[in-house]
Structure formats: C-alpha cells, structure tokens
Design a protein around this motif. Structure first.
Motif, short mmCIF file in Angstrom:
data_model
loop_
_atom_site.label_atom_id
_atom_site.label_comp_id
_atom_site.label_asym_id
_atom_site.label_seq_id
_atom_site.Cartn_x
_atom_site.Cartn_y
_atom_site.Cartn_z
N LEU A 113 -3.59 2.69 6.08
CA LEU A 113 -2.58 1.97 7.01
C LEU A 113 -1.80 0.64 6.31
N LEU A 114 -2.87 -0.36 5.72
CA LEU A 114 -2.23 -1.43 4.90
C LEU A 114 -1.34 -0.93 3.51
N ALA A 115 -1.86 -0.02 3.06
CA ALA A 115 -1.07 0.37 1.86
C ALA A 115 0.35 1.40 2.22
N ASN A 116 0.47 2.00 3.23
CA ASN A 116 1.51 2.63 3.47
C ASN A 116 2.61 1.76 3.57
N ASP A 117 2.60 0.54 3.97
CA ASP A 117 3.76 -0.57 4.06
C ASP A 117 3.98 -0.86 2.65
N VAL A 122 6.95 0.36 -3.59
CA VAL A 122 6.76 0.85 -5.07
C VAL A 122 7.35 2.02 -5.43
N PHE A 123 7.51 2.92 -4.48
CA PHE A 123 8.31 4.23 -4.53
C PHE A 123 9.73 3.85 -5.04
N VAL A 163 1.29 3.47 -8.61
CA VAL A 163 1.00 3.73 -7.18
C VAL A 163 -0.81 3.43 -7.19
N ALA A 164 -1.30 3.84 -8.14
CA ALA A 164 -2.66 3.72 -8.20
C ALA A 164 -3.16 2.22 -8.18
N LEU A 165 -2.39 1.33 -9.07
CA LEU A 165 -2.71 0.04 -9.02
C LEU A 165 -2.14 -0.85 -7.59
N THR A 166 -1.36 -0.09 -6.96
CA THR A 166 -0.97 -0.57 -5.87
C THR A 166 -2.06 -0.48 -4.53
N TRP A 167 -2.62 0.83 -4.61
CA TRP A 167 -3.76 1.41 -3.87
C TRP A 167 -5.05 0.44 -3.93
N LEU A 168 -5.21 0.27 -5.39
CA LEU A 168 -6.47 -0.48 -5.74
C LEU A 168 -6.37 -2.14 -5.43
N THR A 169 -5.07 -2.85 -5.57
CA THR A 169 -5.00 -3.95 -5.16
C THR A 169 -5.21 -4.10 -3.53
N VAL A 170 -4.65 -3.26 -2.79
CA VAL A 170 -4.75 -3.10 -1.45
C VAL A 170 -6.25 -2.93 -1.04
N ALA A 171 -7.07 -1.90 -1.63
CA ALA A 171 -8.34 -1.67 -1.20
C ALA A 171 -9.07 -3.06 -1.68
N LEU A 172 -8.64 -3.56 -2.85
CA LEU A 172 -9.43 -5.09 -3.22
C LEU A 172 -9.60 -6.10 -1.99
#
Length: 175
Positions: A113-117, A122-123, A163-172
């Motif tokens: 949910l947070l990463a979609n925003d 990034v795209f 994109v992977a770094l974006t997801w990882l950053t949000v997940a952290l």
C-alpha cells in the motif's frame, strides 16, 4: 578506425623494438650501446607501449571510478529521500494503517500500500532516464574506435534495481 599513414624519416631518432616478456632490464642494457652507436649524442630514452596505451585511457578510468562513486552516493541520497517520503506517508496514514492491522492486514500488504504511492514516481523517472541515458552513452561511445553495442537489457536491469531499492526502502520503514 581511421586510415593510417606511416612515413620513413631517416633523421628520426625514434626506434620501435619488440622484446620478449621476461627480463626487460637486461634487454634494455643490451640495446643502449646499439642505440648509442647509430645515434651518438642523443640520450637513450624508452617507454613501453602498454604504458603509453594505459596513459591514453587513464582519464576514462578516472571518469569511470568517479561515476561509480557518484552513482552510489546519488543512490544513497535517493534512498534516504524515499525513506523520508515513506515515513511521511505512513505518519499521514497512521489511522488507516492501524485499522488495516486490526482487521488482519499483513505487513506485506501494508508495504504494498505504501510502496504503490512511491513506485509511481520511480517508474516515471525510469521512463525519462532510459532514453536520455541511452542517448548520452551512445554519444560517449562514438568517441572510441572499438566500442560495445548498447543493449536494452543494460537499462532494464538498472530500472529493476531502482524499483527493487524502492520496495526495500519502504519495507525497511515498515519494520
């Protein structure tokens, strides 16, 4: 490669000698009297061809090293910015996230949910950066006689990493 023209000048004091690998100092000691015999009065100065070629590409090596350092630095700064945006977004949506947690939402669904925003910008950045970086890299490579061909997957891998770094950053941030 452009065509080359070699010209013989009998007054030229430069001599090119190919030697076997091993002990170049011994061979240079043997070449000194031969050089002095045919060119008295000129000092015996030598360079190795591989050193001369390395000097030609020394600036490109430095640019490559600096580019790597600045790319890592830019990536770290952008990850810090993404982390700040994720924290801001989660703080702004604290009640919504709390309600979702109470209703049984998993951590991965909240991260999604947070990463979609944050993935959307990034795209957009990837769509802008790929043609621009292809153009710049292609122009830079035109300066080399022997060069590699740019492939689409170089840029696709960079986009996937972003994109992977974006997801990882949000997940952290969620943990």
């Amino acid at each position: 490669m452009e065509p080359m023209f070699f010209e013989y000048r009998p007054i030229n004091v430069n001599i090119v000698v190919r030697i076997q690998a091993g002990n170049p100092q011994r061979i240079l000691e043997q070449l000194t009297p031969v050089y002095q015999k045919y060119h008295p009065g000129y000092p015996f100065e030598y360079t190795f061809l591989n050193d001369d070629y390395n000097k030609l590409y020394e600036s490109d090596t430095k640019v490559s090293m600096l580019s790597t350092y600045f790319a890592v630095l830019a990536t770290l700064i952008s990850c810090l910015g993404l982390f700040g945006l994720a924290v801001f977004s989660s703080e702004r949506r604290t009640k919504e996230i709390g309600i979702r947690k109470v209703l049984g939402a998993t951590s991965s669904s909240i991260v999604r949910l947070l990463a979609n925003d944050l993935v959307r910008p990034v795209f957009i950045a990837i769509v802008i950066a790929i043609p621009l970086s292809f153009f710049v890299a292609d122009k830079w490579l035109m300066g080399f006689a022997y060069r590699i061909e740019l492939s689409w997957w170089f840029f696709a891998v960079a986009g996937v990493i972003a994109v992977a770094l974006t997801w990882l950053t949000v997940a952290l941030q969620d943990n």
